[in-house]
Write an enzyme that holds these catalytic residues in place. Structure first.
Site, PDB file in Angstrom:
ATOM      1  N   HIS A 259       0.889  -1.162   0.000  1.00 12.97           N
ATOM      2  CA  HIS A 259       0.000   0.000   0.000  1.00 12.97           C
ATOM      3  C   HIS A 259       0.929   1.215   0.000  1.00 12.97           C
ATOM      4  CE1 HIS A 259      -3.873  -1.659   2.138  1.00 12.97           C
ATOM      5  NE2 HIS A 259      -4.136  -1.418   0.873  1.00 12.97           N
TER       6      HIS A 259
ATOM      7  N   CYS B  72      -2.591   3.064   9.206  1.00 12.33           N
ATOM      8  CA  CYS B  72      -3.769   2.386   8.668  1.00 12.33           C
ATOM      9  C   CYS B  72      -4.703   1.889   9.755  1.00 12.33           C
ATOM     10  CB  CYS B  72      -3.369   1.283   7.708  1.00 12.33           C
ATOM     11  SG  CYS B  72      -2.171   0.155   8.340  1.00 12.33           S
TER      12      CYS B  72
HETATM   13  N1  ARG Z   1      -3.991  -7.450   6.707  1.00 14.84           N
HETATM   14  C1  ARG Z   1      -4.373  -6.208   6.100  1.00 14.84           C
HETATM   15  C2  ARG Z   1      -4.312  -6.355   4.590  1.00 14.84           C
HETATM   16  O1  ARG Z   1      -3.418  -6.976   4.100  1.00 14.84           O
HETATM   17  C3  ARG Z   1      -3.522  -5.086   6.569  1.00 14.84           C
HETATM   18  C4  ARG Z   1      -3.898  -3.744   6.015  1.00 14.84           C
HETATM   19  C5  ARG Z   1      -3.003  -2.660   6.469  1.00 14.84           C
HETATM   20  N2  ARG Z   1      -3.348  -1.463   5.855  1.00 14.84           N
HETATM   21  C6  ARG Z   1      -2.507  -0.563   5.306  1.00 14.84           C
HETATM   22  N3  ARG Z   1      -3.024   0.475   4.775  1.00 14.84           N
HETATM   23  N4  ARG Z   1      -1.230  -0.760   5.218  1.00 14.84           N
HETATM   24  O2  ARG Z   1      -5.138  -5.869   3.858  1.00 14.84           O
END
Ligand code: ARG
Length: 300
Positions: A199, A295
């Site tokens: 992300h 997040c």
């Molecule tokens: N386990 C979640 C996923 O993989 C974690 C999300 C974390 N969010 C972020 N914006 N980095 O979707």
């Protein structure tokens, strides 16, 4: 407005973009059902390929400390109720992209529901949309079915009417172009190139209108050139800290305090040298799922 993908395409000066007010409200999701039940990013698995094991009571204590840290900075925190069977709901930056009233051209705040990349997380979206809608804001659905993961990949430029958009593992160019066009909004797309940085919020934190914290190697060359030309002050995170401790998943709600995972020693030194005040928090249980400070909340 079109999507901007390279320095050559940029036809505006950020300093001249309309000013927008900083967000003062925070949404967080109750961690009651937080767990690692599937592996949709590399951080969720250990060296043997097994799912990481979460200590739920420790997770709740860490989440509560984070909530209190936001409150101490004067932000109002609203809590989304937990949902059985949605262990990732707690990462409530991902299910929506809120568009503030002063960013939408007609002065009406919007909530754009995400198109989650993985089926495992799709059941979270309407729950967060409903929680946000209680604060006002019109729900505006994308027509494209291509993926978009809200503020996991969409980062608002501090104090300016501009969106930075991660493209690659979780969000698509098609979805960001629809947003740019529909809201007549400048959107700068940055391509993510490394598995660990899935992300944009794992690789880039926008700290102030002229400052960011980032790990350049998580982005492709075009994206690096864009960040370099748009932020006069760029703090490079320590690579190990960015990869293992999510140093770039930090948040700076007031242009000064940077909430960041505990133990990012080198990154914190660099932040201090640049005039920021790091506030270290332990999110170790959430790192096991691939998330940290940024997040675990939605600023809106
Ligand atoms: N386990 C979640 C996923 O993989 C974690 C999300 C974390 N969010 C972020 N914006 N980095 O979707």
């Amino acid at each position: 407005m079109p999507l901007y993908r390279s320095l050559e395409e940029l036809d505006f000066d950020i300093a001249e973009l309309p000013r927008v007010a900083p967000a003062r409200r925070v949404l967080m999701a109750d961690p009651a059902h937080f767990d690692v039940e599937y592996g949709i990013n590399p951080h969720m698995l250990d060296e043997t390929g097994a799912l990481r094991r979460v200590d739920r009571s420790k997770a709740r204590a860490q989440w509560t400390e984070l909530r209190q840290a936001f409150e101490r900075l004067g932000l109002a925190v609203d809590v989304v109720a937990p949902l059985v069977g949605q262990p990732d709901l707690v990462f409530c930056a991902n299910q929506t992209l809120p568009i503030a009233a002063d960013i939408a051209r007609d002065g009406r705040a919007r909530i754009v529901p995400s198109n989650m990349r993985w089926a495992e997380r799709r059941g979270e979206v309407e729950h967060v949309v409903a929680a946000l809608a209680r604060h006002g804001g019109t729900v505006e659905r994308l027509t494209t079915r291509e993926p978009l993961e809200g503020m996991g990949d969409g980062l608002w430029h501090p104090e300016r009417r501009l969106l930075w958009a991660g493209v690659g593992p979780r969000s698509s160019l098609a979805a960001w172009s629809e947003i740019a066009e529909r809201f007549d909004l400048p959107v700068i797309a940055l391509e993510l190139v490394e598995r660990d940085f899935y992300h944009l919020d794992t690789a880039l934190a926008l700290l102030a209108h002229d400052a960011c914290l980032w790990l350049p190697e998580a982005l492709d060359a075009r994206a690096r050139a864009l960040v370099e030309s748009c932020f006069a002050r760029r703090i490079v995170a320590d690579e190990h800290e960015a990869r293992r401790l999510f140093a770039c998943n930090a948040t700076c709600p007031d242009g000064r305090h940077v909430l960041i995972q505990q133990g990012c020693v080198r990154t914190c030194e660099r932040l201090r040298a640049a005039g920021f005040e790091p506030l270290e928090l332990d999110t170790s249980e959430f790192l096991k799922s691939g998330g940290s400070v940024f997040c675990l909340k939605l600023l809106f």
